[in-house]
Scaffold this active site. Structure first.
Site: not given
Length: 403
Positions: A221, A225, A227, A242, A285, A338
């Site tokens: 995911c 970009g 990470k 993605d 993520d 997050c």
């Protein structure tokens, strides 16, 4: 919020763009206070945003003259509703200007159900600090890409841009002795791919993953970009995917500008064209409620509702199950969000481990993450009110050998 805002403001001059950014974010942060002061329950719903914009300028933007804030709002009302609305807007804002500054400013800025959740978990004092953090303007943090951190400091200093090391030595906080702060596209090294814009929390998650150099990892995911760039810089061989086609352009732009050898593809993890048990590592993520990034995305505090966490967890669990299927024995599975919410974080991981007895938590190397950011279970968890960075969570899992 960011994508929609940028799409509509593309043609504005920089000064007007900055004002629009301030207005949109500021109104969202102060929405409850503004609504109460304006008594919006009595107003035509079509005028709500017009009145909020005018009230925010009167109460919180000293650089906008009062008469300009009122007259602009009146004109917006005329365009939005019609001539008959202009008198009401003019009177409401002028009354607010006369009476509002002596009244209470800064009432509750988050939905009550959300702050009650946080109070139950963190207590009153920590929740107050979290809310105060969310209500401040975010600072700009950059991470090294083609340039080192030391070179970024030197080049920015030479251009008259002040910087300071971010918490946990994870990037540079960009300041300026000559406001307003330039846009990232105007910084030294932007066109050369010297840096990416990324909060320390997300850079630290990539470090926590601790993927051995040379291992192939699928960042499932990946957009926008950040990470993926961090993982590649640490030596991993990255495939970045993605499913959201509208975000693939930003993903490819980030990786291309950073000069990293990352293959980007449009794919849904639940149907990704990857052989089972073939990858050394997968990063999920996961899409989430983003309660750890409300400082940067103030719309989330009003967009969320209590049922969102259970819905998000169901999707996150499916993604994690799919990712587990393509990880080879002794391979790593990294799950991150997050979010601050247990339903989306450790509870998702614990439920996955209960379904998949061939996976277990894998401790991160001692140098991979500061100990204060590790939970008793060994997961990563940053909290804005404690650590001064975005809220983020990550777990590091390993697939056992076939038995």
């Amino acid at each position: 919020m960011d994508a929609a805002r940028d799409r509509h403001l593309a043609g504005l001059a920089e000064r007007d763009r900055r004002l629009a950014y301030e207005l949109s974010a500021g109104v969202l942060r102060r929405q409850r206070e503004l609504d109460s002061a304006l008594e919006l329950d009595r107003a035509d719903p079509r005028l709500h945003d017009v009145l909020r914009l005018g009230a925010y300028q009167l109460r919180h933007l000293t650089r906008v003259p009062k008469h300009a804030a009122v007259s602009t709002s009146v004109e917006l009302a005329r365009e939005t509703v019609g001539e008959g609305s202009t008198g009401y807007v003019n009177r409401a804002l002028r009354q607010l200007d006369r009476d509002g500054r002596s009244g209470t400013v800064g009432g509750p800025s988050h939905a009550q159900w959300l702050t009650e959740r946080w109070i139950a978990r963190y207590g009153d004092a920590e929740t107050r600090r979290l809310v105060e953090w969310n209500d401040t303007r975010p600072v700009l943090i950059i991470q090294p890409a083609r340039w080192t951190l030391n070179r970024l400091e030197a080049e920015f200093g030479g251009a008259g841009i002040e910087t300071a090391r971010a918490p946990f030595d994870s990037g540079l906080e960009v300041r300026s002795t000559r406001p307003p702060l330039p846009r990232p596209t105007d910084f030294p090294g932007y066109t050369e791919g010297a840096f990416i814009v990324q909060d320390p929390a997300h850079a630290l998650v990539a470090r926590f993953a601790a993927i051995p150099p040379g291992d192939r990892i699928y960042d499932a995911c990946a957009a926008p970009g950040g990470k993926a760039v961090q993982l590649e810089a640490a030596g991993a061989r990255v495939i970045a995917g993605d499913r959201r086609r509208e975000r693939l352009g930003r993903l490819t732009d980030t990786t291309r500008r950073a000069g990293v050898a990352i293959r980007c593809l449009g794919a849904d993890l639940e149907a990704a064209p990857i052989r089972p048990a073939s990858l050394a590592a997968v990063l999920v993520d996961a899409p989430c409620s983003a309660t750890g990034t409300m400082r940067r995305h103030p719309d989330a505090r009003w967009r969320l509702e209590p049922a969102v966490f259970a819905r998000a967890a169901a999707r996150q669990s499916r993604l994690l199950d799919s990712a587990g299927g393509v990880v080879r024995p002794r391979g790593r599975l990294i799950y991150s969000t997050c979010s601050l919410e247990p339903e989306e974080n450790e509870q998702v991981v614990d439920a996955f481990l209960s379904r998949h007895d061939d996976f277990a938590r894998a401790p991160s190397p001692p140098t991979a993450a500061p100990t204060e950011l590790l939970t008793p279970a060994g997961d990563f968890q940053s909290l804005p009110q404690r650590h001064g960075i975005d809220g983020a969570y990550a777990a590091r899992l390993v697939r056992r050998e076939n038995r």
